[in-house]
Design an enzyme around this catalytic site. Sequence first.
Site, PDB file in Angstrom:
ATOM      1  CG  ASP A   1     -16.409  25.614   5.097  1.00 19.98           C
ATOM      2  OD1 ASP A   1     -16.964  24.780   4.360  1.00 19.98           O
ATOM      3  OD2 ASP A   1     -16.957  26.673   5.437  1.00 19.98           O
ATOM      4  CG  HIS A   2     -17.601  19.438   4.146  1.00 21.80           C
ATOM      5  ND1 HIS A   2     -18.397  19.999   5.108  1.00 21.80           N
ATOM      6  CD2 HIS A   2     -18.454  18.909   3.235  1.00 21.80           C
ATOM      7  CE1 HIS A   2     -19.669  19.801   4.796  1.00 21.80           C
ATOM      8  NE2 HIS A   2     -19.737  19.135   3.660  1.00 21.80           N
TER       9      HIS A   2
ATOM     10  CE  LYS B   1     -26.586  17.455  -0.442  1.00 19.47           C
ATOM     11  NZ  LYS B   1     -26.175  18.055   0.809  1.00 19.47           N
TER      12      LYS B   1
ATOM     13  CG  HIS C   1     -20.785  24.948   4.754  1.00 22.16           C
ATOM     14  ND1 HIS C   1     -19.515  24.556   5.098  1.00 22.16           N
ATOM     15  CD2 HIS C   1     -21.619  24.077   5.388  1.00 22.16           C
ATOM     16  CE1 HIS C   1     -19.575  23.494   5.898  1.00 22.16           C
ATOM     17  NE2 HIS C   1     -20.843  23.192   6.091  1.00 22.16           N
TER      18      HIS C   1
ATOM     19  CG  ASP D   1     -11.139   9.875  29.043  1.00 19.84           C
ATOM     20  OD1 ASP D   1     -11.243  11.001  28.503  1.00 19.84           O
ATOM     21  OD2 ASP D   1     -11.953   9.441  29.874  1.00 19.84           O
TER      22      ASP D   1
ATOM     23  N   GLY E   1     -14.998   7.162  15.660  1.00 17.54           N
ATOM     24  CA  GLY E   1     -16.242   7.887  15.382  1.00 17.54           C
ATOM     25  C   GLY E   1     -16.702   7.819  13.933  1.00 17.54           C
ATOM     26  CG  ASP E   2     -20.646   9.228  11.336  1.00 15.33           C
ATOM     27  OD1 ASP E   2     -21.039   8.173  10.822  1.00 15.33           O
ATOM     28  OD2 ASP E   2     -20.834  10.354  10.847  1.00 15.33           O
TER      29      ASP E   2
ATOM     30  CD  GLU F   1     -28.172  19.512   4.247  1.00 12.46           C
ATOM     31  OE1 GLU F   1     -27.702  18.370   4.378  1.00 12.46           O
ATOM     32  OE2 GLU F   1     -28.131  20.374   5.125  1.00 12.46           O
TER      33      GLU F   1
ATOM     34  CB  ALA G   1     -12.598   8.572  12.167  1.00 13.35           C
TER      35      ALA G   1
ATOM     36  NE  ARG H   1     -15.065   8.002  25.807  1.00 14.54           N
ATOM     37  CZ  ARG H   1     -16.291   8.445  26.013  1.00 14.54           C
ATOM     38  NH1 ARG H   1     -16.604   8.986  27.165  1.00 14.54           N
ATOM     39  NH2 ARG H   1     -17.198   8.381  25.056  1.00 14.54           N
TER      40      ARG H   1
HETATM   41  P1  NDP Z   1     -18.942  10.695  16.861  1.00 13.56           P
HETATM   42  O1  NDP Z   1     -19.813  10.913  18.037  1.00 13.56           O
HETATM   43  O2  NDP Z   1     -19.270   9.630  15.894  1.00 13.56           O
HETATM   44  O3  NDP Z   1     -17.462  10.409  17.371  1.00 13.56           O
HETATM   45  C1  NDP Z   1     -16.916  10.993  18.521  1.00 13.56           C
HETATM   46  C2  NDP Z   1     -15.579  10.318  18.833  1.00 13.56           C
HETATM   47  O4  NDP Z   1     -15.039  10.867  20.027  1.00 13.56           O
HETATM   48  C3  NDP Z   1     -15.684   8.826  19.051  1.00 13.56           C
HETATM   49  O5  NDP Z   1     -14.581   8.229  18.425  1.00 13.56           O
HETATM   50  C4  NDP Z   1     -15.589   8.685  20.581  1.00 13.56           C
HETATM   51  O6  NDP Z   1     -15.104   7.416  20.848  1.00 13.56           O
HETATM   52  C5  NDP Z   1     -14.613   9.794  20.884  1.00 13.56           C
HETATM   53  N1  NDP Z   1     -14.648  10.288  22.247  1.00 13.56           N
HETATM   54  C6  NDP Z   1     -15.713  10.802  22.930  1.00 13.56           C
HETATM   55  N2  NDP Z   1     -15.333  11.182  24.172  1.00 13.56           N
HETATM   56  C7  NDP Z   1     -14.013  10.896  24.278  1.00 13.56           C
HETATM   57  C8  NDP Z   1     -13.044  11.063  25.303  1.00 13.56           C
HETATM   58  N3  NDP Z   1     -13.353  11.600  26.493  1.00 13.56           N
HETATM   59  N4  NDP Z   1     -11.776  10.702  25.064  1.00 13.56           N
HETATM   60  C9  NDP Z   1     -11.431  10.159  23.870  1.00 13.56           C
HETATM   61  N5  NDP Z   1     -12.293   9.978  22.857  1.00 13.56           N
HETATM   62  C10 NDP Z   1     -13.562  10.333  23.064  1.00 13.56           C
HETATM   63  O7  NDP Z   1     -18.803  12.119  16.169  1.00 13.56           O
HETATM   64  P2  NDP Z   1     -18.500  12.458  14.625  1.00 13.56           P
HETATM   65  O8  NDP Z   1     -17.405  11.585  14.146  1.00 13.56           O
HETATM   66  O9  NDP Z   1     -19.772  12.472  13.868  1.00 13.56           O
HETATM   67  O10 NDP Z   1     -18.041  13.981  14.712  1.00 13.56           O
HETATM   68  C11 NDP Z   1     -16.751  14.363  15.167  1.00 13.56           C
HETATM   69  C12 NDP Z   1     -16.550  15.855  14.852  1.00 13.56           C
HETATM   70  O11 NDP Z   1     -16.650  16.058  13.467  1.00 13.56           O
HETATM   71  C13 NDP Z   1     -17.590  16.787  15.478  1.00 13.56           C
HETATM   72  O12 NDP Z   1     -16.954  18.006  15.778  1.00 13.56           O
HETATM   73  C14 NDP Z   1     -18.596  17.009  14.352  1.00 13.56           C
HETATM   74  O13 NDP Z   1     -19.273  18.239  14.479  1.00 13.56           O
HETATM   75  C15 NDP Z   1     -17.647  17.028  13.169  1.00 13.56           C
HETATM   76  N6  NDP Z   1     -18.302  16.702  11.884  1.00 13.56           N
HETATM   77  C16 NDP Z   1     -18.802  15.446  11.652  1.00 13.56           C
HETATM   78  C17 NDP Z   1     -19.353  15.149  10.424  1.00 13.56           C
HETATM   79  C18 NDP Z   1     -19.838  13.775  10.108  1.00 13.56           C
HETATM   80  O14 NDP Z   1     -20.199  13.553   8.931  1.00 13.56           O
HETATM   81  N7  NDP Z   1     -19.883  12.865  11.061  1.00 13.56           N
HETATM   82  C19 NDP Z   1     -19.443  16.171   9.341  1.00 13.56           C
HETATM   83  C20 NDP Z   1     -18.883  17.438   9.687  1.00 13.56           C
HETATM   84  C21 NDP Z   1     -18.329  17.668  10.914  1.00 13.56           C
HETATM   85  P3  NDP Z   1     -15.260   6.626  22.260  1.00 13.56           P
HETATM   86  O15 NDP Z   1     -16.709   6.650  22.597  1.00 13.56           O
HETATM   87  O16 NDP Z   1     -14.713   5.258  21.968  1.00 13.56           O
HETATM   88  O17 NDP Z   1     -14.421   7.363  23.233  1.00 13.56           O
HETATM   89  C1  BG6 Z   2     -22.415  20.089   7.440  1.00 17.58           C
HETATM   90  C2  BG6 Z   2     -23.634  20.392   8.257  1.00 17.58           C
HETATM   91  O1  BG6 Z   2     -21.430  21.063   7.664  1.00 17.58           O
HETATM   92  O2  BG6 Z   2     -22.778  20.100   6.060  1.00 17.58           O
HETATM   93  C3  BG6 Z   2     -24.737  19.410   7.972  1.00 17.58           C
HETATM   94  O3  BG6 Z   2     -23.289  20.305   9.648  1.00 17.58           O
HETATM   95  C4  BG6 Z   2     -25.026  19.349   6.483  1.00 17.58           C
HETATM   96  O4  BG6 Z   2     -25.923  19.768   8.677  1.00 17.58           O
HETATM   97  C5  BG6 Z   2     -23.747  19.121   5.719  1.00 17.58           C
HETATM   98  O5  BG6 Z   2     -25.917  18.277   6.262  1.00 17.58           O
HETATM   99  C6  BG6 Z   2     -23.998  19.226   4.222  1.00 17.58           C
HETATM  100  O6  BG6 Z   2     -22.836  18.850   3.545  1.00 17.58           O
HETATM  101  P1  BG6 Z   2     -22.902  18.281   2.061  1.00 17.58           P
HETATM  102  O7  BG6 Z   2     -21.490  18.091   1.674  1.00 17.58           O
HETATM  103  O8  BG6 Z   2     -23.704  17.023   2.126  1.00 17.58           O
HETATM  104  O9  BG6 Z   2     -23.636  19.315   1.247  1.00 17.58           O
END
Ligand code: NDP
Ligand code: BG6
Length: 492
Positions: free
Chosen positions: A180-181, A348, A243, A88, A18-19, A219, A21, A49
């Site tokens: 809580d980043h 920002k 936050h 999964d 995911g994003d 932001e 990671a 998956r």
């Molecule tokens: P993404 O949608 O990019 O990633 C979701 C991940 O979950 C993918 O790796 C997907 O891979 C996997 N996934 C989905 N369904 C399944 C399943 N049934 N079994 C196994 N793996 C599965 O989300 P983000 O990375 O953006 O966000 C993840 C979490 O982090 C969320 O809770 C979000 O709120 C939080 N978050 C994200 C931030 C960010 O900057 N992105 C910032 C702050 C919080 P696949 O499809 O291959 O299964």
């Molecule tokens: C996240 C929110 O927790 O913090 C986002 O879900 C927001 O909506 C982000 O954009 C802001 O974080 P930062 O570190 O860019 O100020």
Amino acid sequence: MTDELEQRALITIFGGTGDLANRKLYPSLFHLYKKGSLGENFAVIGTARREWSDDFFRDKVKASLKDIEDHEELADAFSSHFYYQSHDVTNQESYVKLKTLSDELDEKYDLKGNRLFYLAMAPNFFGMIASRIKSEGFVDTEGFHRLIIEKPFGHDLKSAEELNNSLRQAFNEDEIYRIDHYLGKEMIQNISVIRFANSIIESLWNNRYIDNIQVTLSEVLGVEDRGKYYDESGALRDMVQNHILQIVSLLAMEPPIKLTTEEIRHEKVRALRSLRVYEGKEVHQNFIRGQYGEGEVDGKELKGYRQEENVDPHSNTETFVAAKLMIDNFRWTGVPFYIRTGKRLADKATQIAIHFKNVPLNLFGQQQSLGGNVLVIHIQPNEGITLHLNVKEPGQGMVTMPVNLDYVHSSPDGMNTPEAYEKLILDCLRGDATYFSHWDEVSLSWRFIDQIAAVWNTTKDHFPNYKSGSMGPKEADDLVQRDGFYWFPVNE
Ligand code: NDP
Ligand code: BG6
């Protein structure tokens, strides 16, 4: 909390494709590796998956490091610690392979059974994964077992309690690290030092000398591709519940008797308990909501919130919140804590402005109004503090002029970097939960937020009520102006 040995660990990242990671976790782990905080005794399993091979996964991990200077040298050695397992989380059988790989890596890297599980996935999976981790024997090893979970932690108090109960079936409270980043940001961690290491600041840190405190998290970006999540969340849940209330509790808490996790948490919880709870029309008087409409920034036309992808075209979700919080205890009675946060604002910036009271009498004549003394804590994009004072203008006569004492530098890696994650992951590996949210804090925050949401749910607002590229609705300015104050400009 112990160190060295504890940094041996198997780190299993659920949501490894995911994003989050990709953008934050892999670069953060790399920084830790580069600095030597992660030695050679660690392994990372990425799971999701998708059917990826180890080699393909390692290439993805290496690609995520592209913005890090001189990463090429160590990238191969670092990524050799990474393994991929297609899995999964809803399918019980696929935990068997994951468990086998975990045990093998434990032995191969001599990890002493230390396991960190990072849930970087949609929150509806959190409870299920935690219970499978327990039922499938992932935590039947010697060594520590810790769970890092991402926000959002529930949608309200009830759902947060349900989630917490399901996590607690598998992990004790002291094994759960709720991210809580903002708590990993350098200047948020600096609040305690600024307050408790400077007698001139801490002795003025109360309602005798402080007029009001302002916390701004603004932001420029809109909801981007997160319309679906955001439209059900809104700024109150997305930014204020976590936050902002964390920042307010760090600003308002009493000095802890020691800087330990438990003592700091105890004081933060007491501060949150002192928050005045608003009811009925008090909510409308003290909480302002807004939603962005169309606008133009740098010659570019921007869509309104209701035109964003995956957003209800009649949405009543707020993308802006401003509020006046009151903390009813001896230290803070009478001092408003104004907060504001919003998307598609002009700048920002994250900053805290502490406005001190004026001198009792202006000896310099009515024609010379004195600038207020303000201590600004810059969280981002700049980091540091600025103290706004008055001095004599050089030359003849007693003419005053404002000056700024600055200790400000631009943040080393820019904004929203893996930096905060790097600190937090290392804290977790070391067993230090100081900069994570404890359940007591989360539940109190939700209790407070639920009261506001309940009143807001009974009415529809006239949205959109602020233009993209502005600093929010006019009502947010009225909120502070009716008390005789103004919002301190950001990035000054
Ligand atoms: P993404 O949608 O990019 O990633 C979701 C991940 O979950 C993918 O790796 C997907 O891979 C996997 N996934 C989905 N369904 C399944 C399943 N049934 N079994 C196994 N793996 C599965 O989300 P983000 O990375 O953006 O966000 C993840 C979490 O982090 C969320 O809770 C979000 O709120 C939080 N978050 C994200 C931030 C960010 O900057 N992105 C910032 C702050 C919080 P696949 O499809 O291959 O299964
Ligand atoms: C996240 C929110 O927790 O913090 C986002 O879900 C927001 O909506 C982000 O954009 C802001 O974080 P930062 O570190 O860019 O100020």
